[in-house]
Design a protein around this motif. Structure first.
Motif, PDB file in Angstrom:
ATOM      1  N   SER A 154      13.589  40.964-115.281  1.00 30.27           N
ATOM      2  CA  SER A 154      13.898  39.408-114.984  1.00 30.27           C
ATOM      3  C   SER A 154      15.138  39.305-114.764  1.00 30.27           C
ATOM      4  N   PRO A 155      15.614  38.241-113.914  1.00 28.75           N
ATOM      5  CA  PRO A 155      17.089  37.894-113.796  1.00 28.75           C
ATOM      6  C   PRO A 155      17.640  37.656-115.318  1.00 28.75           C
ATOM      7  N   VAL A 156      18.931  37.799-115.479  1.00 24.61           N
ATOM      8  CA  VAL A 156      19.877  37.376-116.480  1.00 24.61           C
ATOM      9  C   VAL A 156      21.041  36.629-116.289  1.00 24.61           C
ATOM     10  N   LEU A 157      21.330  35.350-116.981  1.00 21.78           N
ATOM     11  CA  LEU A 157      22.528  34.812-116.689  1.00 21.78           C
ATOM     12  C   LEU A 157      23.673  35.385-117.014  1.00 21.78           C
ATOM     13  N   LEU A 158      24.311  35.416-116.131  1.00 23.70           N
ATOM     14  CA  LEU A 158      25.901  36.027-116.239  1.00 23.70           C
ATOM     15  C   LEU A 158      26.874  34.952-116.638  1.00 23.70           C
ATOM     16  N   GLN A 159      26.906  33.848-115.980  1.00 25.17           N
ATOM     17  CA  GLN A 159      27.847  32.686-116.370  1.00 25.17           C
ATOM     18  C   GLN A 159      27.036  31.339-115.613  1.00 25.17           C
ATOM     19  N   ALA A 160      27.604  30.334-116.321  1.00 25.58           N
ATOM     20  CA  ALA A 160      27.427  28.910-116.014  1.00 25.58           C
ATOM     21  C   ALA A 160      28.809  28.305-116.030  1.00 25.58           C
ATOM     22  N   PHE A 161      29.075  27.724-114.999  1.00 24.56           N
ATOM     23  CA  PHE A 161      30.612  27.150-115.131  1.00 24.56           C
ATOM     24  C   PHE A 161      30.609  26.284-113.942  1.00 24.56           C
ATOM     25  N   PRO A 162      31.766  25.259-114.197  1.00 29.26           N
ATOM     26  CA  PRO A 162      32.476  24.928-115.559  1.00 29.26           C
ATOM     27  C   PRO A 162      31.521  24.231-116.522  1.00 29.26           C
ATOM     28  N   ASN A 163      31.682  24.384-117.720  1.00 32.37           N
ATOM     29  CA  ASN A 163      31.338  23.854-118.996  1.00 32.37           C
ATOM     30  C   ASN A 163      32.325  23.337-119.825  1.00 32.37           C
ATOM     31  N   PRO A 164      32.472  22.295-119.955  1.00 35.46           N
ATOM     32  CA  PRO A 164      31.859  21.065-119.342  1.00 35.46           C
ATOM     33  C   PRO A 164      32.246  20.766-117.962  1.00 35.46           C
ATOM     34  N   PHE A 165      31.369  20.252-117.227  1.00 31.29           N
ATOM     35  CA  PHE A 165      31.353  19.857-115.816  1.00 31.29           C
ATOM     36  C   PHE A 165      31.752  18.575-115.255  1.00 31.29           C
ATOM     37  N   THR A 166      32.152  18.176-114.133  1.00 29.00           N
ATOM     38  CA  THR A 166      32.532  16.877-113.749  1.00 29.00           C
ATOM     39  C   THR A 166      31.435  16.589-112.542  1.00 29.00           C
ATOM     40  N   GLU A 167      31.607  17.504-111.622  1.00 35.34           N
ATOM     41  CA  GLU A 167      31.046  17.110-110.336  1.00 35.34           C
ATOM     42  C   GLU A 167      29.800  18.100-109.926  1.00 35.34           C
ATOM     43  N   LYS A 168      30.057  19.426-110.347  1.00 34.37           N
ATOM     44  CA  LYS A 168      29.004  20.763-109.785  1.00 34.37           C
ATOM     45  C   LYS A 168      29.029  21.631-110.973  1.00 34.37           C
ATOM     46  N   ILE A 169      28.183  22.274-110.884  1.00 33.65           N
ATOM     47  CA  ILE A 169      27.868  23.368-111.919  1.00 33.65           C
ATOM     48  C   ILE A 169      27.525  24.891-110.790  1.00 33.65           C
ATOM     49  N   THR A 170      28.186  25.817-111.069  1.00 38.96           N
ATOM     50  CA  THR A 170      27.631  27.193-110.577  1.00 38.96           C
ATOM     51  C   THR A 170      27.010  27.991-111.439  1.00 38.96           C
ATOM     52  N   ILE A 171      25.768  28.564-111.256  1.00 40.00           N
ATOM     53  CA  ILE A 171      25.049  29.553-112.180  1.00 40.00           C
ATOM     54  C   ILE A 171      25.126  30.885-111.492  1.00 40.00           C
ATOM     55  N   LYS A 172      25.566  31.872-112.048  1.00 38.09           N
ATOM     56  CA  LYS A 172      25.543  33.334-111.518  1.00 38.09           C
ATOM     57  C   LYS A 172      24.521  33.919-112.386  1.00 38.09           C
ATOM     58  N   LEU A 173      23.766  34.591-111.571  1.00 34.65           N
ATOM     59  CA  LEU A 173      22.783  35.455-112.075  1.00 34.65           C
ATOM     60  C   LEU A 173      22.941  37.296-111.726  1.00 34.65           C
ATOM     61  N   ASN A 174      22.267  38.109-112.531  1.00 39.47           N
ATOM     62  CA  ASN A 174      22.617  39.435-112.232  1.00 39.47           C
ATOM     63  C   ASN A 174      21.961  39.893-111.208  1.00 39.47           C
ATOM     64  N   LYS A 175      21.204  39.270-110.302  1.00 44.75           N
ATOM     65  CA  LYS A 175      20.356  39.704-109.269  1.00 44.75           C
ATOM     66  C   LYS A 175      19.783  38.784-108.370  1.00 44.75           C
ATOM     67  N   ASN A 176      19.521  38.708-107.226  1.00 45.33           N
ATOM     68  CA  ASN A 176      19.132  37.841-106.147  1.00 45.33           C
ATOM     69  C   ASN A 176      17.423  37.539-106.937  1.00 45.33           C
ATOM     70  N   THR A 177      17.071  36.248-106.768  1.00 48.78           N
ATOM     71  CA  THR A 177      16.017  35.692-107.117  1.00 48.78           C
ATOM     72  C   THR A 177      15.331  34.418-106.317  1.00 48.78           C
ATOM     73  N   ASP A 178      13.988  34.250-106.357  1.00 49.36           N
ATOM     74  CA  ASP A 178      13.596  33.227-105.646  1.00 49.36           C
ATOM     75  C   ASP A 178      13.110  31.925-107.032  1.00 49.36           C
ATOM     76  N   CYS A 179      13.557  30.829-106.925  1.00 50.46           N
ATOM     77  CA  CYS A 179      13.734  30.200-108.293  1.00 50.46           C
ATOM     78  C   CYS A 179      13.817  28.703-108.006  1.00 50.46           C
ATOM     79  N   SER A 180      13.423  27.788-108.858  1.00 48.26           N
ATOM     80  CA  SER A 180      13.740  26.329-108.857  1.00 48.26           C
ATOM     81  C   SER A 180      14.715  25.839-110.068  1.00 48.26           C
ATOM     82  N   VAL A 181      15.573  25.040-109.770  1.00 46.02           N
ATOM     83  CA  VAL A 181      16.539  24.595-111.007  1.00 46.02           C
ATOM     84  C   VAL A 181      16.106  23.314-111.464  1.00 46.02           C
ATOM     85  N   GLU A 182      16.035  23.131-112.646  1.00 42.75           N
ATOM     86  CA  GLU A 182      15.591  21.706-113.191  1.00 42.75           C
ATOM     87  C   GLU A 182      16.807  21.081-114.143  1.00 42.75           C
TER      88      GLU A 182
END
Length: 450
Positions: free
Chosen positions: A369-397
């Protein structure tokens, strides 16, 4: 009998004997110290039961990264991406101190000891003797499974930590990898669960973790935390009718602030310390082997301090006992042999907890399964970038604090997820979930909107 080695008594009043700490590897404890530590643990459990209170607290606030309530603080796994929440090392340091104070209320010469899991790895080690940690397994129904669930660390795992000069990197690697994780999973029973403080060996293990932090801080002197208080030690929590003090984690990065020293390999250095009697009316430092005292070890006027060794005390330049202080240094020739021995150890099994889950560690992710490497910036203002350890098909909620779904996007074959146009959200906490193509939640992350 005791032979006095060095004695200063100047205008001081005799006070009840109390203690501070020289912690050591349990293998450096005298037989008397081991017996009295075990006796104290049984007395604590049969009284107000600090063990059970600590275990329940540890379970209640263990880790909430996968809950729907992002406002709750927790104790574990906040690094590397949430340093504003990080209290793993200082919280457990203060927890060790709380138990040690309870032990010293019973016997002021006894300190906690550590289990060096990188070299002491046999299931027949003296650690597990029935006269030491072994009896708790049956009497408290701990259901240990020594060596059955995973490996312990090796010495290089410990030495590698000392090469990490960045504190957050050091703390994260220490917490998540074998040096901390190993003893929990290797011991089994309560240890790999959030109720791990039920097992007294938890405290020997975490004293070793604290010893490693002590050594790291001696090298780099750069531990720091963004929080100014900690769960349980925030001035609001009470145990057995006593409100525990507010503790700033930055105030205990040096164990000397608690009157705690570490002895190892037959030597305890007592230095850079001013006796204050903050926690005890008399500070007593006891160690079987050489105690070297000096280099700005000060006993000010009006304070009371005793240093006691079974073998040798060496006073070196920089030691000072000022006029009006009470100081005693002595050799314990009898090695406490005339003191009481093993007490009756009463069976006191813990209540069974239904559906108690073991802790999920990163190394336990056996599937692909994919593993979260990083979610940044946190706190955020306009956008968030999520880095996974591998490519995957997914939905974000994206969910608000009330649990309402406010945003959903689909991504295909990517390891980088960018959620844009978040500037319209109100300031506060949100939860981001990443759901795979099968509908399984693979990541749930708490974030803050500024």
């Amino acid at each position: 009998m005791k032979t006095v080695y060095t004695l200063f008594i100047l205008l001081g009043l005799v006070m009840d004997v109390e203690a501070q700490s020289i912690r050591k590897n349990y293998q450096e404890m005298t037989d008397y110290e081991r017996t009295e530590l075990v006796n104290a643990f049984y007395d604590i459990r049969n009284g107000a039961d600090l063990f059970d209170d600590m275990a329940n607290f540890h379970m209640e606030f263990f880790n909430f990264d996968n809950t729907a309530d992002p406002t709750r603080l927790d104790l574990h796994f906040n690094l590397p991406d949430e340093p504003q929440r990080e209290i793993f090392l200082p919280w457990h340091r203060r927890q060790m101190f709380e138990l040690e104070q309870a032990v010293q209320d019973i016997n002021p010469r006894i300190s906690l000891a550590w289990w060096d899991t990188s070299i002491d790895q046999s299931t027949t080690s003296p650690l597990w003797n029935q006269n030491f940690m072994g009896s708790f397994n049956t009497n408290w129904s701990l259901n240990r499974n020594l060596g059955g669930n995973g490996p312990l660390p090796v010495p290089s795992d410990v030495s590698n930590l000392y090469g990490m000069s960045n504190f957050n990197t050091f703390s994260n690697e220490l917490e998540r990898r074998a040096v901390h994780r190993g003893a929990h999973v290797w011991t089994g029973g309560a240890m790999p669960t959030p109720l791990s403080p039920r097992d007294p060996v938890f405290f020997l293990h975490h004293t070793f973790v604290d010893f490693i932090w002590f050594n790291w801080e001696e090298i780099y002197n750069s531990s720091s935390f963004l929080r100014s208080s900690m769960l349980r030690y925030d001035g609001t929590y009470s145990f057995n009718g006593e409100t525990l003090p507010l503790v700033n984690p930055n105030s205990i990065t040096d164990t000397r602030s608690l009157g705690v020293f570490y002895g190892a390999n037959g030597l305890a250095n007592l230095n850079n310390y001013i006796v204050s009697n903050t926690y005890r009316p008399q500070e007593v430092f006891y160690y079987q082997f050489l105690i070297r005292v000096g280099n700005n070890f000060i006993v000010p006027s009006g304070t009371d301090c005793s240093i006691e060794s079974v073998n040798e005390i060496l006073m070196v330049p920089g030691f000072e006992a000022t006029s009006g202080s009470r100081f005693l240094a002595s050799i314990d020739v009898a090695n406490q042999s005339n003191r009481p021995g093993i007490k009756t150890r009463i069976n006191n099994p813990y209540k069974h907890v239904e559906n108690l889950q073991e802790i999920v560690w990163e190394e336990d992710n056996k599937d692909d399964s994919p593993v979260l490497l990083q979610a940044f910036p946190n706190p955020f203002t306009e956008k968030i970038t999520i880095k996974l350890n591998k490519n995957t098909d997914c939905s974000v909620e994206v969910f608000n604090m009330m649990g309402g779904l406010i945003r959903q996007e689909v991504f295909q074959n990517t390891d980088t997820i960018i959620i844009n146009k978040l500037y319209g959200l109100a300031a506060g906490f949100y939860v981001i979930r990443v759901v795979d193509a099968k509908g399984d939640i693979i990541i749930a992350k708490r974030v803050v909107k500024l």
